[in-house]
Design a protein around this motif. Structure first.
Motif, PDB file in Angstrom:
ATOM      1  N   ASN A   1       0.802  -1.174   0.035  1.00 29.83           N
ATOM      2  CA  ASN A   1       0.013  -0.109   0.005  1.00 29.83           C
ATOM      3  C   ASN A   1       0.822   1.381   0.073  1.00 29.83           C
ATOM      4  OD1 ASN A   1      -2.446  -1.399   0.159  1.00 29.83           O
ATOM      5  ND2 ASN A   1      -2.393  -1.459   2.338  1.00 29.83           N
ATOM      6  N   ASP A   2       2.166   1.191   0.780  1.00 32.48           N
ATOM      7  CA  ASP A   2       2.945   2.299   0.711  1.00 32.48           C
ATOM      8  C   ASP A   2       3.577   2.743  -0.763  1.00 32.48           C
ATOM      9  OD1 ASP A   2       2.441   2.778   3.446  1.00 32.48           O
ATOM     10  OD2 ASP A   2       4.152   1.710   4.083  1.00 32.48           O
ATOM     11  N   ALA A   3       3.541   1.571  -1.540  1.00 31.51           N
ATOM     12  CA  ALA A   3       4.299   1.516  -2.752  1.00 31.51           C
ATOM     13  C   ALA A   3       5.514   2.196  -2.984  1.00 31.51           C
ATOM     14  CB  ALA A   3       3.234   2.047  -3.774  1.00 31.51           C
ATOM     15  N   ASP A   4       6.294   2.013  -2.047  1.00 29.75           N
ATOM     16  CA  ASP A   4       7.662   2.775  -1.828  1.00 29.75           C
ATOM     17  C   ASP A   4       8.709   1.863  -2.555  1.00 29.75           C
ATOM     18  OD1 ASP A   4       9.861   4.175  -1.497  1.00 29.75           O
ATOM     19  OD2 ASP A   4       9.560   4.363   0.792  1.00 29.75           O
ATOM     20  N   VAL A   5       9.183   0.818  -1.935  1.00 33.80           N
ATOM     21  CA  VAL A   5      10.112   0.006  -2.371  1.00 33.80           C
ATOM     22  C   VAL A   5       9.491  -1.168  -3.485  1.00 33.80           C
ATOM     23  CG1 VAL A   5      11.649   0.469  -0.642  1.00 33.80           C
ATOM     24  CG2 VAL A   5      10.146  -1.484  -0.426  1.00 33.80           C
ATOM     25  N   LEU A   6       8.321  -1.620  -2.857  1.00 42.03           N
ATOM     26  CA  LEU A   6       7.744  -2.640  -3.603  1.00 42.03           C
ATOM     27  C   LEU A   6       6.350  -2.199  -3.737  1.00 42.03           C
ATOM     28  CD1 LEU A   6       9.049  -5.834  -1.785  1.00 42.03           C
ATOM     29  CD2 LEU A   6       9.585  -5.028  -4.067  1.00 42.03           C
ATOM     30  N   SER A   7       5.525  -2.569  -4.966  1.00 38.03           N
ATOM     31  CA  SER A   7       3.981  -2.231  -5.158  1.00 38.03           C
ATOM     32  C   SER A   7       3.376  -3.461  -5.926  1.00 38.03           C
ATOM     33  CB  SER A   7       3.959  -0.715  -5.827  1.00 38.03           C
ATOM     34  OG  SER A   7       4.614  -1.058  -7.111  1.00 38.03           O
ATOM     35  N   ALA A   8       2.093  -3.474  -5.903  1.00 35.99           N
ATOM     36  CA  ALA A   8       1.390  -4.385  -6.834  1.00 35.99           C
ATOM     37  C   ALA A   8       0.891  -3.779  -8.039  1.00 35.99           C
ATOM     38  CB  ALA A   8       0.157  -4.998  -5.942  1.00 35.99           C
ATOM     39  N   ALA A   9       1.329  -4.107  -9.123  1.00 44.12           N
ATOM     40  CA  ALA A   9       0.874  -3.705 -10.564  1.00 44.12           C
ATOM     41  C   ALA A   9       0.048  -4.743 -11.476  1.00 44.12           C
ATOM     42  CB  ALA A   9       2.035  -2.815 -11.273  1.00 44.12           C
ATOM     43  N   GLY A  10      -1.166  -4.638 -11.549  1.00 45.62           N
ATOM     44  CA  GLY A  10      -1.844  -5.677 -12.350  1.00 45.62           C
ATOM     45  C   GLY A  10      -1.787  -7.099 -11.561  1.00 45.62           C
ATOM     46  N   GLY A  11      -1.851  -7.006 -10.142  1.00 47.77           N
ATOM     47  CA  GLY A  11      -1.851  -8.132  -9.572  1.00 47.77           C
ATOM     48  C   GLY A  11      -0.222  -8.639  -9.119  1.00 47.77           C
ATOM     49  N   ARG A  12       0.633  -7.994  -9.822  1.00 48.10           N
ATOM     50  CA  ARG A  12       2.117  -8.738  -9.796  1.00 48.10           C
ATOM     51  C   ARG A  12       2.824  -7.574  -9.058  1.00 48.10           C
ATOM     52  NH1 ARG A  12       0.218 -10.594 -14.667  1.00 48.10           N
ATOM     53  NH2 ARG A  12       0.896 -12.652 -15.255  1.00 48.10           N
TER      54      ARG A  12
END
Length: 372
Positions: A210-221
């Motif tokens: 959710n923070d989408a800082d070091v890692l995030s979810a894009a299109g479920g990936r």
């Protein structure tokens, strides 16, 4: 009277399927006939966004795949939130003119000759939502009161069957236990398949995504913000270095926007590990994300320092954990049982533990969770 006997027989079949999920393939056509339409049991994972048609009747497999991969996001019934057990038609959600002009109807429903559908939520948990959909053709007409009544009757029993099946299915129980264990980790844990599609994430993992800082979810990936880190993760999931290391974990450095350093440990999952943990068989790796810190003293020394244990008390503590009870510890350390009991009493007093099992938990709590 025929309807009554038909409903009674159908309910018996539905409860039978609770103990044998494979029978859904036989029961769904009967449900579809009773309600009037074509039926599908659909499941969506809230973490990964991954959709699957658990069972279906009278629906072409090709179009079903198109639905789960592309058109599900445009389905009005899937975009709306209803209470569990509530039956809703498309007209309950969106105006007719908007629906008939939309992509879902024009590109997916109309080519198959379908005009309406009734959907009911069977189960909604923190990570999963299961729904029953009955689709209507032009010949059958739009969802009417008769169809609503029939589907409402069936939905209550199908819901119970699904819930009974979940409780009686050890794989589901294992998966629930697995999720609870991961939620207890302070480190973020994200389970992915070979294509980086997210299969599961614990509470801390959700926070990281959710923070989408070091890692995030894009299109479920799963996607890393840094290009090189992202490439390293992809190679680890598909094989590469992780495959060469077997079950060993690899470390991928990550840099936060504020300059804080983190590290992602990628642990490949063997098929046996996935089955025992109740994780989907498509899962390829578990990613543990934590703050990067300087190397700390060894675990035994940390325990000794925190609880002010003498060298002998520490040896007794570790022996209790690794060897067993007092007699075996005395034999292993070559000291008298009375001496072991004396040191063990001191360990209990200093740590606050009251049982040997508590000591095992204490030591386990200091163990590093990413050993490979």
């Amino acid at each position: 009277m025929d309807d009554y006997h038909g409903l009674t027989s159908l309910m018996e079949d539905i409860y039978d399927v609770a103990l044998d999920a494979a029978r859904w393939s036989d029961i769904l056509p009967k449900i579809a006939d009773f309600v009037g339409g074509r039926a599908a049991l659909l499941s969506r994972d809230a973490v990964s966004g991954y959709d699957s048609a658990l069972y279906h009747s009278g629906i072409d497999s090709h179009h079903l795949r198109l639905y789960t991969r592309t058109y599900r996001e445009f389905d009005p019934a899937m975009l709306s939130v209803f209470a569990e057990g509530q039956v809703a038609s498309i007209s309950d959600i969106v105006r007719g003119d908007e629906f008939h002009e939309g992509l879902f109807y024009c590109a997916w429903m109309r080519p198959q000759g379908w005009i309406d559908a009734a959907t009911a939520v069977l189960e909604r948990t923190a990570t999963r939502c299961t729904k029953l959909s009955i689709i209507r053709s032009e010949a059958q007409g739009i969802v009417d009161e008769e169809m609503r009544w029939r589907m409402q009757l069936i939905t209550a029993h199908v819901r119970r069957a699904v819930m009974i099946g979940n409780v009686s299915d050890p794989r589901r129980a294992d998966a629930a236990m697995f999720a609870d264990i991961l939620d207890g980790f302070t480190a973020g844990v994200i389970v992915v398949d070979a294509t980086a599609r997210i299969v599961h994430a614990n509470t801390a993992g959700h926070g990281i995504l959710n923070d989408a800082d070091v890692l995030s979810a894009a299109g479920g990936r799963l996607v890393a913000s840094d290009v090189q880190a992202n490439q390293a993760l992809r190679e680890a999931f598909t094989g590469g270095e992780a495959a060469e290391l077997g079950a060993k974990s690899i470390a991928v450095p990550l840099m936060a926007r504020d300059g804080a350093r983190k590290v992602a440990h990628v642990l490949p999952l063997s098929p046996g590990t996935r089955r025992r943990a109740g994780v989907a068989l498509v899962a390829a790796a578990a990613v543990f994300v934590r703050n990067a810190v300087l190397e700390m003293p060894s675990t035994p020394q940390i325990i000794a320092d925190i609880y002010r244990l003498t060298r002998t008390e520490l040896r007794v503590l570790l022996a209790i954990v690794s060897v067993g009870g007092v007699p075996r510890v005395a034999q292993a350390l070559d000291i008298a049982e009375s001496t072991v009991k004396t040191h063990l009493g001191n360990v209990f007093e200093k740590t606050g533990a009251t049982r040997q099992a508590d000591l095992v938990k204490l030591v386990a709590g200091f163990s590093y969770p990413f050993v490979g």
